[in-house]
Scaffold this motif. Structure first.
Motif, PDB file in Angstrom:
ATOM      1  N   CYS A 108       0.820  -1.212   0.000  1.00 48.33           N
ATOM      2  CA  CYS A 108       0.000   0.000   0.000  1.00 48.33           C
ATOM      3  C   CYS A 108       0.856   1.265   0.000  1.00 48.33           C
ATOM      4  CB  CYS A 108      -0.925   0.005   1.221  1.00 48.33           C
ATOM      5  SG  CYS A 108      -2.279  -1.207   1.091  1.00 48.33           S
ATOM      6  N   ASN A 109       2.149   1.080   0.283  1.00 51.18           N
ATOM      7  CA  ASN A 109       3.071   2.225   0.254  1.00 51.18           C
ATOM      8  C   ASN A 109       3.899   2.262  -1.031  1.00 51.18           C
ATOM      9  OD1 ASN A 109       2.261   3.037   2.848  1.00 51.18           O
ATOM     10  ND2 ASN A 109       3.698   1.618   3.819  1.00 51.18           N
ATOM     11  N   TRP A 110       3.649   1.348  -1.924  1.00 53.99           N
ATOM     12  CA  TRP A 110       4.424   1.301  -3.175  1.00 53.99           C
ATOM     13  C   TRP A 110       3.969   2.407  -4.129  1.00 53.99           C
ATOM     14  CZ3 TRP A 110       4.119  -4.668  -4.489  1.00 53.99           C
ATOM     15  CH2 TRP A 110       4.846  -5.378  -3.542  1.00 53.99           C
ATOM     16  N   ASP A 111       4.916   2.806  -4.967  1.00 52.80           N
ATOM     17  CA  ASP A 111       4.583   3.739  -6.043  1.00 52.80           C
ATOM     18  C   ASP A 111       3.572   3.090  -6.989  1.00 52.80           C
ATOM     19  OD1 ASP A 111       6.354   5.626  -5.051  1.00 52.80           O
ATOM     20  OD2 ASP A 111       8.039   4.858  -6.253  1.00 52.80           O
ATOM     21  N   ARG A 112       2.652   3.902  -7.505  1.00 52.86           N
ATOM     22  CA  ARG A 112       1.673   3.487  -8.519  1.00 52.86           C
ATOM     23  C   ARG A 112       0.608   2.525  -7.966  1.00 52.86           C
ATOM     24  NH1 ARG A 112       3.212   3.974 -14.140  1.00 52.86           N
ATOM     25  NH2 ARG A 112       5.116   5.203 -14.377  1.00 52.86           N
ATOM     26  N   VAL A 113       0.555   2.410  -6.642  1.00 47.89           N
ATOM     27  CA  VAL A 113      -0.440   1.537  -6.011  1.00 47.89           C
ATOM     28  C   VAL A 113      -1.278   2.369  -5.048  1.00 47.89           C
ATOM     29  CG1 VAL A 113      -0.838  -0.497  -4.562  1.00 47.89           C
ATOM     30  CG2 VAL A 113       1.061  -0.482  -6.208  1.00 47.89           C
ATOM     31  N   THR A 114      -2.599   2.188  -5.108  1.00 43.59           N
ATOM     32  CA  THR A 114      -3.506   2.851  -4.175  1.00 43.59           C
ATOM     33  C   THR A 114      -4.317   1.799  -3.433  1.00 43.59           C
ATOM     34  OG1 THR A 114      -3.698   4.778  -5.617  1.00 43.59           O
ATOM     35  CG2 THR A 114      -5.402   4.503  -3.944  1.00 43.59           C
ATOM     36  N   CYS A 115      -4.440   1.989  -2.105  1.00 45.18           N
ATOM     37  CA  CYS A 115      -5.216   1.062  -1.284  1.00 45.18           C
ATOM     38  C   CYS A 115      -6.415   1.767  -0.670  1.00 45.18           C
ATOM     39  CB  CYS A 115      -4.347   0.460  -0.180  1.00 45.18           C
ATOM     40  SG  CYS A 115      -3.088  -0.690  -0.781  1.00 45.18           S
ATOM     41  N   SER A 116      -7.342   0.977  -0.225  1.00 45.10           N
ATOM     42  CA  SER A 116      -8.517   1.527   0.452  1.00 45.10           C
ATOM     43  C   SER A 116      -8.106   2.088   1.811  1.00 45.10           C
ATOM     44  CB  SER A 116      -9.579   0.437   0.627  1.00 45.10           C
ATOM     45  OG  SER A 116      -9.057  -0.619   1.437  1.00 45.10           O
ATOM     46  N   THR A 117      -8.995   2.851   2.411  1.00 44.87           N
ATOM     47  CA  THR A 117      -8.679   3.510   3.691  1.00 44.87           C
ATOM     48  C   THR A 117      -9.616   3.038   4.792  1.00 44.87           C
ATOM     49  OG1 THR A 117     -10.085   5.365   3.067  1.00 44.87           O
ATOM     50  CG2 THR A 117      -7.721   5.553   2.590  1.00 44.87           C
ATOM     51  N   GLY A 118     -10.030   1.780   4.781  1.00 40.40           N
ATOM     52  CA  GLY A 118     -10.945   1.262   5.786  1.00 40.40           C
ATOM     53  C   GLY A 118     -10.289   1.160   7.157  1.00 40.40           C
ATOM     54  N   LEU A 119     -11.112   1.135   8.211  1.00 41.34           N
ATOM     55  CA  LEU A 119     -10.603   1.051   9.580  1.00 41.34           C
ATOM     56  C   LEU A 119     -10.123  -0.353   9.921  1.00 41.34           C
ATOM     57  CD1 LEU A 119     -13.278   3.196  11.483  1.00 41.34           C
ATOM     58  CD2 LEU A 119     -10.912   3.828  10.951  1.00 41.34           C
ATOM     59  N   HIS A 120     -10.713  -1.342   9.298  1.00 42.69           N
ATOM     60  CA  HIS A 120     -10.426  -2.717   9.708  1.00 42.69           C
ATOM     61  C   HIS A 120      -9.525  -3.455   8.723  1.00 42.69           C
ATOM     62  CE1 HIS A 120     -13.389  -2.180  12.843  1.00 42.69           C
ATOM     63  NE2 HIS A 120     -14.287  -1.791  11.938  1.00 42.69           N
ATOM     64  N   SER A 121      -9.450  -2.999   7.475  1.00 36.20           N
ATOM     65  CA  SER A 121      -8.594  -3.690   6.501  1.00 36.20           C
ATOM     66  C   SER A 121      -8.255  -2.743   5.371  1.00 36.20           C
ATOM     67  CB  SER A 121      -9.307  -4.931   5.949  1.00 36.20           C
ATOM     68  OG  SER A 121     -10.464  -4.547   5.224  1.00 36.20           O
ATOM     69  N   ARG A 122      -7.194  -3.068   4.679  1.00 36.57           N
ATOM     70  CA  ARG A 122      -6.784  -2.296   3.505  1.00 36.57           C
ATOM     71  C   ARG A 122      -6.557  -3.263   2.345  1.00 36.57           C
ATOM     72  NH1 ARG A 122      -2.197   1.992   4.410  1.00 36.57           N
ATOM     73  NH2 ARG A 122      -3.300   2.921   2.646  1.00 36.57           N
ATOM     74  N   VAL A 123      -7.066  -2.916   1.191  1.00 37.00           N
ATOM     75  CA  VAL A 123      -6.874  -3.741  -0.004  1.00 37.00           C
ATOM     76  C   VAL A 123      -6.481  -2.831  -1.162  1.00 37.00           C
ATOM     77  CG1 VAL A 123      -8.446  -5.604   0.689  1.00 37.00           C
ATOM     78  CG2 VAL A 123      -9.344  -3.582  -0.522  1.00 37.00           C
ATOM     79  N   VAL A 124      -5.863  -3.425  -2.151  1.00 35.15           N
ATOM     80  CA  VAL A 124      -5.454  -2.672  -3.342  1.00 35.15           C
ATOM     81  C   VAL A 124      -6.686  -2.360  -4.173  1.00 35.15           C
ATOM     82  CG1 VAL A 124      -4.104  -2.731  -5.474  1.00 35.15           C
ATOM     83  CG2 VAL A 124      -3.176  -3.735  -3.367  1.00 35.15           C
ATOM     84  N   ILE A 125      -6.891  -1.089  -4.457  1.00 35.83           N
ATOM     85  CA  ILE A 125      -8.044  -0.687  -5.277  1.00 35.83           C
ATOM     86  C   ILE A 125      -7.644   0.032  -6.561  1.00 35.83           C
ATOM     87  CG2 ILE A 125      -9.611  -0.547  -3.302  1.00 35.83           C
ATOM     88  CD1 ILE A 125      -9.229   2.518  -3.374  1.00 35.83           C
ATOM     89  N   GLY A 126      -6.383   0.492  -6.645  1.00 34.17           N
ATOM     90  CA  GLY A 126      -5.964   1.229  -7.840  1.00 34.17           C
ATOM     91  C   GLY A 126      -4.545   0.912  -8.253  1.00 34.17           C
TER      92      GLY A 126
END
Length: 807
Positions: free
Chosen positions: A61-79
């Motif tokens: 989620c901290n990688w360049d060109r990667v976007t993750c969700s901002t949920g309180l309980h989990s984060r997943v790649v969305i972009g």
């Protein structure tokens, strides 16, 4: 306060770190590994830099060109913003297989995927799209995808943005596209999609932008488009759409851009268009529209870009035009304008682009146009006169100036180089004279310079500092001195033909290592064929016609594998045709060999035709489709020896002319393999033997000349050879026979040889004829005399009377 700090510490300590799921990280690392293996060396360094942050020890989620969700309980790649990872830094071929996408399809949480501009080739894996059911944004433009568009793409129910333009998708666009009912933007430009535009397009009622430009769609514009009430931009340019522009188009109240240029639309401009109060861009160029250009077009207040040229529209010079709009772009090409440029155009103070070419305009270059700082001025193919005002070249905005084929005269202003923003300067086909000002080389942004067909003289300026200059045409002038070579290394097209250049070929021509087209015909060049020319491996067109070349053709010319057009006619060349001529790949496969310069310009440029001997007459090959032609002309030399059989490998060749030389021996049967050949001229040589039967395989052949040789035997029959009935084609070959020249062959006579009985019967008849002919002749004359057919010449009146009586 202490309790609050303790609570925060507790939350931080007991809240698990929200990292991207491990399976998604592994999928991305697998994608990176696969991409590195397939990327070319020229792209690898950039690729590693772009994905440097992608490693197994960090959170994806901290990688360049990667976007993750901002949920309180989990984060997943969305972009995933993975555009332009692979690029061409050199001419190395790059192929990235479409299977490279496989790991990404395992990331089911994806909402945005941008894989544009990565040279990905192959079919889209349709079944894999079922995993990306949450996708909202999909961008795959500028790749090499082919095949049909998978139906699974049309079932991404949340999709709002779809761009698959600039690929090689083909086939008919499925009506399933109408299932994308949440779509706002659909871009299918620059593919090979065909058929009718499906009526189901009207089901996408939320669509705002629809781009189908540069495909193969045909038929009428479907009425279901009327259901797209939110549509703002409709671009259907560069297809084969026909019928009239539907009147319902005026009901699309939100339309700001209506682009229908380069189709086959007919009829008048519908009056309903005046209801489109939000219209800013109307592009109707290059159709078959007719009728008078309606004056109400200029009452649409928001109109900024109006393109009407290239139709059968007419301009009413008596109409009083007082525009309510302020145009930035205007094209009235070939709209029947005459006299001076309409005055109302001078009031369009925001004008940036003006095309009034192919009309009947006349007079001097308008002073008001000089002062308006217009960026692109296209006035070619009119009847303007006078000289060019120096004030024109003080402009800092002028980027395109096309004045070709008018009646301008005089010398070019010395300050022409002050117009430093010019990219395209076309002054061909006028009456300009004198020297070309040295200052012209100061135009550092110059891409295209065409001064052909004028009366310029003297030496040429030094253009070596014009590093962007790719197209140079100085042909058909009176330039003199040695062949100039002070041009940019980036030069693609160099045309210097029909001048007064002398001397030998300069070796530093090889410094132009991007050169594709070299034309120096009709100059007085000394010396032998320059072997160093073979070092310019990019050459596709080489024209040295009538340059007094001497010596033999070097074998090294075969290194020019991309050569499609080679014209060495009317010189003093001797020796054999090198057998390696069969290695010209450009003459074997002519598909997709267009000049790299053709895609630079955003609007059509009228390049000069290439003049060649085409089917026994001088003709111009249009620059717009010159890549379709392949020609080899070695005529009017002193070449000798046998015709090499290797020429039969040049299957893309359309014209082969080796006439007026000293070739001898038999014609190789391999010439029958030249499946694209339209014209074959072997005349005025010393060729012997039979004309090979294999020539009947040449289904495209329409011009043939084998006259003035030593051919014998039967002329082949079958195929196009049966149409070669002009006796001049075969004249001065004393041993030929065949139906084409109505001379029976000996084997045909032998087939008609009589039997023994028929021989005796014939003898008897001939004997009888020998005895009976004199007797019968005198008896017949006597009968005719008695019946009045022979009357003494001294009785004309009686003769006339007898004839009247007989009647």
């Amino acid at each position: 306060m202490a309790k609050l700090s303790l609570l925060l510490a507790f939350l931080i300590f007991f809240t698990p770190s929200l990292c991207c799921p491990e399976d998604q990280k592994q999928a991305l690392l697998q994608f990176k590994s696969s991409l590195i293996k397939t990327a070319s060396s020229s792209s690898l360094e950039s690729l590693l830099f772009e994905l440097e942050s992608w490693n197994s020890s960090s959170d994806c989620c901290n990688w360049d060109r990667v976007t993750c969700s901002t949920g309180l309980h989990s984060r997943v790649v969305i972009g995933l913003y993975l555009d332009s990872l692979v690029f061409m830094q050199s001419m190395e071929p790059i192929v990235v297989a479409s299977t490279i996408l496989t790991p990404l399809f395992r990331i089911r949480s994806l909402e945005l995927l941008d894989m544009s501009s990565n040279h990905i080739q192959g079919e889209l894996p349709g079944n894999s799209f079922t995993n990306l059911s949450k996708l909202v944004y999909l961008d795959l433009k500028n790749n090499l995808f082919d095949g049909s568009i998978p139906s699974q793409v049309f079932h991404l129910r949340y999709l709002q943005y779809l761009d698959i333009s600039s690929n090689s998708f083909h086939g008919i666009l499925s009506g399933e596209v109408g299932s994308l009912q949440n779509l706002r933007v659909l871009k299918l430009d620059a593919n090979f999609l065909g058929g009718n535009i499906p009526k189901e397009i009207g089901n996408m009622t939320k669509l705002q932008r629809l781009f189908f430009r540069n495909n193969n769609f045909f038929g009428e514009i479907p009425s279901s488009i009327l259901d797209l009430k939110e549509l703002e931009e409709l671009d259907l340019r560069d297809n084969f759409l026909s019928m009239e522009i539907p009147t319902f188009i005026g009901n699309l109240a939100n339309i700001t851009t209506l682009a229908l240029s380069n189709n086959k639309l007919t009829g008048k401009i519908p009056s309903s268009i005046q209801k489109l109060t939000k219209l800013e861009t109307l592009q109707l160029e290059n159709n078959f529209l007719s009728g008078e250009i309606p004056s109400w077009l200029f009452n649409i207040k928001g109109m900024k870009r109006l393109f009407l040229g290239g139709n059968y529209l007419t301009w009413n010079s008596n109409a009083k035009i007082v525009p309510k709009c302020m145009l930035s772009q205007l094209s009235l090409k070939s709209c029947g304008l005459s006299g001076e440029i309409p005055y109302w155009i001078s009031k369009q103070k925001t004008l940036e682009f003006l095309d009034l070419s192919k009309n009947k305009l006349e007079g001097l270059f308008p002073q008001w146009l000089v002062e308006m700082e217009v960026g692109s001025i296209i006035l070619s193919d009119n009847s303007f006169t006078g000289s060019l005002p120096p004030r024109l070249f003080r402009s800092r905005s002028l980027s395109v100036l096309s004045l070709s084929r008018n009646n301008f005269s005089g010398e070019l202003p010395n300050n022409i180089g002050n117009a430093s923003a010019i990219m395209i300067l076309m002054l061909a086909g006028n009456h300009f004279s004198g020297k070309v000002p040295q200052s012209i080389s100061n135009i550092y942004r110059l891409l295209l310079l065409d001064l052909s067909s004028n009366r310029f003289s003297g030496n040429l300026p030094d253009f070596s500092s014009n590093v962007l200059l790719g197209y140079i045409d100085f042909s058909s002038n009176e330039f003199s001195g040695e062949i100039p070579t002070k041009f940019s290394q980036e030069t693609r097209i160099l045309a210097l033909g029909q001048n007064k250049f002398t001397g030998s070929f300069p070796r530093n021509l090889t410094s132009m290592n991007q050169l594709e087209h070299l034309d120096i015909h009709d100059n007085k060049i000394q010396g032998e064929f320059p072997e160093f020319i073979s070092q310019i491996s990019t050459l596709q067109v080489l024209n040295f016609r009538n340059t007094t070349l001497q010596g033999s053709i070097p074998d090294s010319i075969s290194n020019l594998s991309s050569l499609r057009i080679l014209d060495l006619s009317n010189n003093h060349l001797v020796g054999n045709i090198p057998t390696k001529f069969g290695n010209f790949i450009g003459m074997i496969d002519t598909q997709g060999k267009s000049s790299s310069l053709s895609d630079i310009f955003s609007f059509p440029i009228e390049f000069n035709d290439l003049i060649v001997n085409w089917k026994k007459s001088k003709q111009g090959l249009s620059s717009h489709n010159i890549e379709l032609y392949s020609l080899l002309d070695l005529s009017m030399n002193q070449l000798s020896g046998e015709i090499p059989a290797s020429l039969g490998r040049l299957k893309g060749l359309k014209i082969l002319n080796i006439s007026h030389n000293i070739f001898f021996g038999k014609v190789p049967v391999t010439l029958g393999d030249l499946e694209s050949l339209e014209s074959l001229d072997l005349s005025h040589n010393k060729l012997s033997g039979i004309i090979p039967q294999s020539l009947v395989k040449l289904q495209q052949l329409s011009v043939l000349d084998v006259s003035n040789n030593e051919f014998t035997g039967k002329i082949p029959i079958g195929g196009q050879m049966d149409t070669m009935n002009d006796p001049n084609i075969f004249t001065n070959n004393s041993g030929l026979c065949g139906m084409q020249i109505q001379v029976p062959c000996s084997e045909e006579l032998s087939l008609a040889k009589p039997s023994k009985y028929e021989s005796k019967k014939t003898w008897f008849l001939l004997e009888g004829l020998g005895f009976g002919y004199p007797t019968g002749f005198f008896v017949t004359v006597g009968i005719l005399y008695l019946t009045g057919y022979f009357v003494p010449a001294l009785a004309p009146n009686c003769r006339s009377q007898r004839r009247r009586q007989k009647v």
